[in-house]
Write a protein that holds these residues in place. Structure first.
Motif, PDB file in Angstrom:
ATOM      1  N   MET A   1      40.438  40.910  40.156  1.00  0.00           N
ATOM      2  CA  MET A   1      39.252  40.299  40.685  1.00  0.00           C
ATOM      3  C   MET A   1      39.353  40.193  42.203  1.00  0.00           C
ATOM      4  SD  MET A   1      36.488  38.209  39.786  1.00  0.00           S
ATOM      5  CE  MET A   1      36.976  37.352  38.335  1.00  0.00           C
ATOM      6  N   ARG A   2      40.494  39.773  42.708  1.00  0.00           N
ATOM      7  CA  ARG A   2      40.678  39.634  44.143  1.00  0.00           C
ATOM      8  C   ARG A   2      40.543  40.986  44.835  1.00  0.00           C
ATOM      9  NH1 ARG A   2      45.967  37.640  44.598  1.00  0.00           N
ATOM     10  NH2 ARG A   2      46.661  39.763  44.780  1.00  0.00           N
ATOM     11  N   LYS A   3      41.080  42.034  44.197  1.00  0.00           N
ATOM     12  CA  LYS A   3      41.005  43.361  44.804  1.00  0.00           C
ATOM     13  C   LYS A   3      39.565  43.872  44.842  1.00  0.00           C
ATOM     14  CE  LYS A   3      45.663  44.843  43.778  1.00  0.00           C
ATOM     15  NZ  LYS A   3      46.485  45.877  43.141  1.00  0.00           N
ATOM     16  N   VAL A   4      38.793  43.584  43.817  1.00  0.00           N
ATOM     17  CA  VAL A   4      37.384  43.983  43.797  1.00  0.00           C
ATOM     18  C   VAL A   4      36.644  43.262  44.902  1.00  0.00           C
ATOM     19  CG1 VAL A   4      35.255  43.953  42.449  1.00  0.00           C
ATOM     20  CG2 VAL A   4      37.417  44.499  41.338  1.00  0.00           C
TER      21      VAL A   4
ATOM     22  N   ILE B   1      29.648  45.040  51.609  1.00  0.00           N
ATOM     23  CA  ILE B   1      28.806  44.331  50.641  1.00  0.00           C
ATOM     24  C   ILE B   1      29.260  42.878  50.644  1.00  0.00           C
ATOM     25  CG2 ILE B   1      28.091  44.168  48.240  1.00  0.00           C
ATOM     26  CD1 ILE B   1      28.871  47.172  48.002  1.00  0.00           C
ATOM     27  N   ALA B   2      28.382  41.997  51.107  1.00  0.00           N
ATOM     28  CA  ALA B   2      28.751  40.592  51.240  1.00  0.00           C
ATOM     29  C   ALA B   2      28.583  39.863  49.908  1.00  0.00           C
ATOM     30  CB  ALA B   2      27.891  39.929  52.300  1.00  0.00           C
ATOM     31  N   VAL B   3      29.682  39.358  49.406  1.00  0.00           N
ATOM     32  CA  VAL B   3      29.666  38.507  48.218  1.00  0.00           C
ATOM     33  C   VAL B   3      30.153  37.148  48.687  1.00  0.00           C
ATOM     34  CG1 VAL B   3      30.600  38.156  45.919  1.00  0.00           C
ATOM     35  CG2 VAL B   3      30.136  40.463  46.713  1.00  0.00           C
TER      36      VAL B   3
ATOM     37  N   ALA C   1      32.981  36.691  39.980  1.00  0.00           N
ATOM     38  CA  ALA C   1      33.417  36.486  38.593  1.00  0.00           C
ATOM     39  C   ALA C   1      32.219  36.330  37.669  1.00  0.00           C
ATOM     40  CB  ALA C   1      34.316  35.261  38.507  1.00  0.00           C
ATOM     41  N   ARG C   2      31.202  35.578  38.116  1.00  0.00           N
ATOM     42  CA  ARG C   2      29.998  35.390  37.306  1.00  0.00           C
ATOM     43  C   ARG C   2      29.245  36.700  37.139  1.00  0.00           C
ATOM     44  NH1 ARG C   2      25.191  34.802  39.051  1.00  0.00           N
ATOM     45  NH2 ARG C   2      25.793  34.065  41.112  1.00  0.00           N
ATOM     46  N   LEU C   3      29.126  37.477  38.225  1.00  0.00           N
ATOM     47  CA  LEU C   3      28.433  38.761  38.144  1.00  0.00           C
ATOM     48  C   LEU C   3      29.157  39.723  37.203  1.00  0.00           C
ATOM     49  CD1 LEU C   3      27.492  39.263  41.893  1.00  0.00           C
ATOM     50  CD2 LEU C   3      25.953  38.727  39.987  1.00  0.00           C
ATOM     51  N   MET C   4      30.482  39.760  37.306  1.00  0.00           N
ATOM     52  CA  MET C   4      31.254  40.640  36.433  1.00  0.00           C
ATOM     53  C   MET C   4      31.127  40.199  34.981  1.00  0.00           C
ATOM     54  SD  MET C   4      34.647  41.446  38.695  1.00  0.00           S
ATOM     55  CE  MET C   4      35.409  42.405  37.413  1.00  0.00           C
ATOM     56  N   ARG C   5      31.114  38.893  34.749  1.00  0.00           N
ATOM     57  CA  ARG C   5      30.975  38.378  33.389  1.00  0.00           C
ATOM     58  C   ARG C   5      29.610  38.736  32.817  1.00  0.00           C
ATOM     59  NH1 ARG C   5      32.786  33.616  34.396  1.00  0.00           N
ATOM     60  NH2 ARG C   5      30.772  32.739  34.954  1.00  0.00           N
TER      61      ARG C   5
END
Length: 70
Positions: free
Chosen positions: A1-4, A13-15, A22-26
């Motif tokens: 997750m940290r690497k992504v 790409i600003a996250v 984590a929510r988007l991936m879920r």
């Protein structure tokens, strides 16, 4: 997750936060890779008979109230 999260920042790409990622991936049913595997130390063989209880322990409750801890 940290690497992504870091890769997205490198690509511009600003996250806002890793929890957002984590929510988007879920939501997309994506999982990050995990290193190693879960260690399983004991595998039960159903073909063998269980050993006798030499201490003759009694794990049943005396009454319903005594089965619950405070």
């Amino acid at each position: 997750m940290r690497k992504v999260w870091r890769q997205l920042h490198r690509e511009g790409i600003a996250v806002a936060a890793r929890c957002t990622l984590a929510r988007l991936m879920r939501d997309l049913c994506l999982e990050s890779a995990r290193r190693g595997k879960k260690v399983r130390t004991t595998v039960r063989d159903d073909g063998h008979e269980r050993a006798a209880d030499l201490l003759q322990r009694n794990f049943t409750a005396q009454s319903m109230a005594s089965s619950r801890s405070a």
